[in-house]
Design an enzyme around this catalytic site. Sequence first.
Site, PDB file in Angstrom:
ATOM      1  N   SER A   1       0.933  -1.305  -0.185  1.00 46.00           N
ATOM      2  CA  SER A   1       0.027  -0.022   0.060  1.00 46.00           C
ATOM      3  C   SER A   1       0.762   1.198  -0.001  1.00 46.00           C
ATOM      4  O   SER A   1       1.597   1.440  -0.970  1.00 46.00           O
ATOM      5  CB  SER A   1      -0.737  -0.099   1.304  1.00 46.00           C
ATOM      6  OG  SER A   1      -1.988   0.839   0.955  1.00 46.00           O
TER       7      SER A   1
ATOM      8  N   ASP B   1     -10.040  -5.805  -3.424  1.00 40.16           N
ATOM      9  CA  ASP B   1      -9.542  -4.536  -2.542  1.00 40.16           C
ATOM     10  C   ASP B   1     -10.412  -3.238  -2.704  1.00 40.16           C
ATOM     11  O   ASP B   1     -10.484  -2.784  -3.523  1.00 40.16           O
ATOM     12  CB  ASP B   1      -8.190  -4.360  -2.824  1.00 40.16           C
ATOM     13  CG  ASP B   1      -7.537  -3.321  -2.238  1.00 40.16           C
ATOM     14  OD1 ASP B   1      -7.929  -2.545  -1.454  1.00 40.16           O
ATOM     15  OD2 ASP B   1      -5.985  -3.344  -2.118  1.00 40.16           O
TER      16      ASP B   1
ATOM     17  N   HIS C   1      -7.432  -6.125   0.798  1.00 39.08           N
ATOM     18  CA  HIS C   1      -6.298  -5.075   0.963  1.00 39.08           C
ATOM     19  C   HIS C   1      -5.266  -5.629   2.438  1.00 39.08           C
ATOM     20  O   HIS C   1      -4.420  -5.188   2.809  1.00 39.08           O
ATOM     21  CB  HIS C   1      -6.631  -3.613   1.345  1.00 39.08           C
ATOM     22  CG  HIS C   1      -5.574  -2.692   1.188  1.00 39.08           C
ATOM     23  ND1 HIS C   1      -4.934  -2.515   0.072  1.00 39.08           N
ATOM     24  CD2 HIS C   1      -4.975  -1.743   2.102  1.00 39.08           C
ATOM     25  CE1 HIS C   1      -4.044  -1.489   0.118  1.00 39.08           C
ATOM     26  NE2 HIS C   1      -3.971  -1.018   1.526  1.00 39.08           N
TER      27      HIS C   1
END
Lengths: 276, 276
Positions: free
Chosen positions: A145, A221, A254
């Site tokens: 991320s 995600d 995620h």
Amino acid sequence: MERIESHACHGGRQEVWSHTATTLGCTMRFGVYLPPQAEREDCPVLYWLSGLTCTEQNFITKAGAQRYAAEHGLILVAPDTSPRGDGVPDAEGYDLGQGAGFYLNATRPKWAGHFRMYDYVVEELPALVDAHFPTGSARGISGHSMGGHGALTIALKNPGRYRSVSAFSPIAAPSQSPWGEKAFSAYLGDDREAWKAWDATALVAGARERLPLLIDQGDADEFLVPQLKPELLRIACEVAGHPLQLRIRSGYDHSYYFIASFIGEHIAHHAAALRG
Amino acid sequence: MERIESHACHGGRQEVWSHTATTLGCTMRFGVYLPPQAEREDCPVLYWLSGLTCTEQNFITKAGAQRYAAEHGLILVAPDTSPRGDGVPDAEGYDLGQGAGFYLNATRPKWAGHFRMYDYVVEELPALVDAHFPTGSARGISGHSMGGHGALTIALKNPGRYRSVSAFSPIAAPSQSPWGEKAFSAYLGDDREAWKAWDATALVAGARERLPLLIDQGDADEFLVPQLKPELLRIACEVAGHPLQLRIRSGYDHSYYFIASFIGEHIAHHAAALRG
């Protein structure tokens, strides 16, 4: 440097160290996994950069990476995600200030004194790690991320310094993402030209080295569409002729469950470059 | 029953469910990992019991067990460690009350209304799991520390119900451990005879089934000498002729880094019994 945790793990040791980071003007912690091979030989190092809100703990406790690092003989180094402490500026919200360093060098007055995670990750931390642990010269870098953004930009900005790079669910075009726009405005100011130096999609065009980018991204995600935008990086790579392997993983989100599912493939990818 | 988390993980799904537990008189959460095989066939279930202070989260986020469960086609079920909530009694300290159910049925008035983790784990939870997930008839049970005590005692008390049992760093003789003495005094009262029904070292002598016990224990575990005492269980097994494999692991401590290092071997052990 003070060792504050040490645990046997998969035949090696998972440690956490604390030190005074001169780049950041505060005390910082990082995790280091020493595989069993490090007892008898120098080992390559894979740096892992974590995402928003994370500390040095998330990756070392949740990714299950040590098993694969032990198989391949890689040292894993996982720093915190920003400077920390009472004397360090902060902001409301999880996506700016402490826990959200974005792996850049801030230029705006409020932040410039401490928020220099780029210099910390590229210069200070590797010097410290190389001085204290049995590292070889080969380095790779990866992250998740915000940390995937960090890994990609740091590798693209430093040709020759990393032999391998990968990312999970990176903020691939932060100048075009609400997270990135908020952080870059605060840390760098409103001149969007200055943002390009910290944006993988913008950096690819000028990359002086064709280091292949490996990215895994889950299609479930929740941040994919509004924040991550790997398709913009894919287009930039196609235009620039930069090698990119972007794998869309069906059903994955995620979370660290996604990272844990594919970290073994990433570590094998880095090991092939670092030990090959 | 309400699903409150669902994540793709190693080709299967890691979920967390919430339900009203009639045995415990409160809302309870448990983690369930469904391996890819569960999409097309019934799979055996391995129950995991966690240690003091843990919730259903610790094992599912830190042990890295899903990889191995996916390899072997096992469903993993990980309940919380006690009843929880405002209406549930509690006590000062991490080792009594909420987070410290000790997998027994309390008899003292303060606790007896809610603290029935034995009935919950042995009866209510498996009935719920079997009704909602594609489980086969084969069950194994494992756990860590207080949960290792739970796994051993539950298997010893229920011949024929579990095909395999193992433990990491169990409180192997709780009647002779400060943790166990505090909990048993509170939950069961001062009659030490009544404690024997909840103590693996005491139960081995009367076990009606010679189910082999597999235990891993780190020799750098700070709780080994004062609290865990596997050597007392070893003696009891030798006297009773009960099969025990007690593996002392050099350098390992009480943490999830230890569990993560050897959970693959435990899951292979259970899979051999459950799928063999």
